[in-house]
Design a protein around this motif. Structure first.
Motif, PDB file in Angstrom:
ATOM      1  N   CYS A 105      -0.296   3.397   3.781  1.00  0.00           N
ATOM      2  CA  CYS A 105       0.172   2.953   5.089  1.00  0.00           C
ATOM      3  C   CYS A 105       1.522   2.246   4.990  1.00  0.00           C
ATOM      4  O   CYS A 105       2.165   1.994   6.004  1.00  0.00           O
ATOM      5  CB  CYS A 105      -0.861   2.055   5.759  1.00  0.00           C
ATOM      6  SG  CYS A 105      -1.158   0.494   4.921  1.00  0.00           S
ATOM      7  N   SER A 147      -5.066  -3.432   4.973  1.00  0.00           N
ATOM      8  CA  SER A 147      -4.799  -2.822   6.268  1.00  0.00           C
ATOM      9  C   SER A 147      -5.620  -1.550   6.497  1.00  0.00           C
ATOM     10  O   SER A 147      -6.458  -1.489   7.386  1.00  0.00           O
ATOM     11  CB  SER A 147      -3.308  -2.519   6.383  1.00  0.00           C
ATOM     12  OG  SER A 147      -3.025  -1.933   7.620  1.00  0.00           O
ATOM     13  N   CYS A 148      -5.397  -0.533   5.666  1.00  0.00           N
ATOM     14  CA  CYS A 148      -6.075   0.749   5.899  1.00  0.00           C
ATOM     15  C   CYS A 148      -7.347   0.901   5.061  1.00  0.00           C
ATOM     16  O   CYS A 148      -8.066   1.879   5.199  1.00  0.00           O
ATOM     17  CB  CYS A 148      -5.123   1.908   5.639  1.00  0.00           C
ATOM     18  SG  CYS A 148      -4.599   2.092   3.917  1.00  0.00           S
ATOM     19  N   CYS A 184      -6.288  -1.963  -0.104  1.00  0.00           N
ATOM     20  CA  CYS A 184      -5.349  -2.311   0.955  1.00  0.00           C
ATOM     21  C   CYS A 184      -6.083  -3.063   2.054  1.00  0.00           C
ATOM     22  O   CYS A 184      -7.124  -2.617   2.520  1.00  0.00           O
ATOM     23  CB  CYS A 184      -4.717  -1.040   1.515  1.00  0.00           C
ATOM     24  SG  CYS A 184      -3.673  -1.378   2.938  1.00  0.00           S
ATOM     25  N   CYS A 212       0.818  -1.203   0.000  1.00  0.00           N
ATOM     26  CA  CYS A 212       0.000   0.000   0.000  1.00  0.00           C
ATOM     27  C   CYS A 212       0.858   1.262   0.000  1.00  0.00           C
ATOM     28  O   CYS A 212       1.780   1.392   0.803  1.00  0.00           O
ATOM     29  CB  CYS A 212      -0.883  -0.031   1.241  1.00  0.00           C
ATOM     30  SG  CYS A 212      -1.867   1.455   1.440  1.00  0.00           S
TER      31      CYS A 212
HETATM   32 ZN   LIG Z   1      -2.831   0.725   3.410  1.00  0.00          ZN
END
Ligand SMILES: [Zn+2]
Length: 59
Positions: free
Chosen positions: A29, A49-50, A47, A26
């Motif tokens: 992040c 994660s974020c 992504c 990403c």
């Molecule tokens: Zn991310």
């Protein structure tokens, strides 16, 4: 999604366009794994994660 965001995604979009769909990091992040969902209608990068994503037709 703003035009500014597109700039950050551009490297990944280029990578995906050239056939790379794994080990994408990403641009926001810097640690999340980006998942590629591609079909004839559109390409979506997200992504894990974020949760930022980009979606559209990129050729
Ligand atoms: Zn991310």
């Amino acid at each position: 999604m703003s035009d500014d965001d597109i700039i950050h995604w551009q490297d990944l979009l280029d990578a995906v366009a050239s056939g790379r769909v794994q080990d994408l990091r990403c641009p926001f992040c810097k640690k999340g794994e980006v998942v590629v969902d591609k079909n004839v209608e559109r390409t979506r990068l997200e992504c894990r994660s974020c949760r930022r994503f980009v979606e559209g037709r990129f050729e």
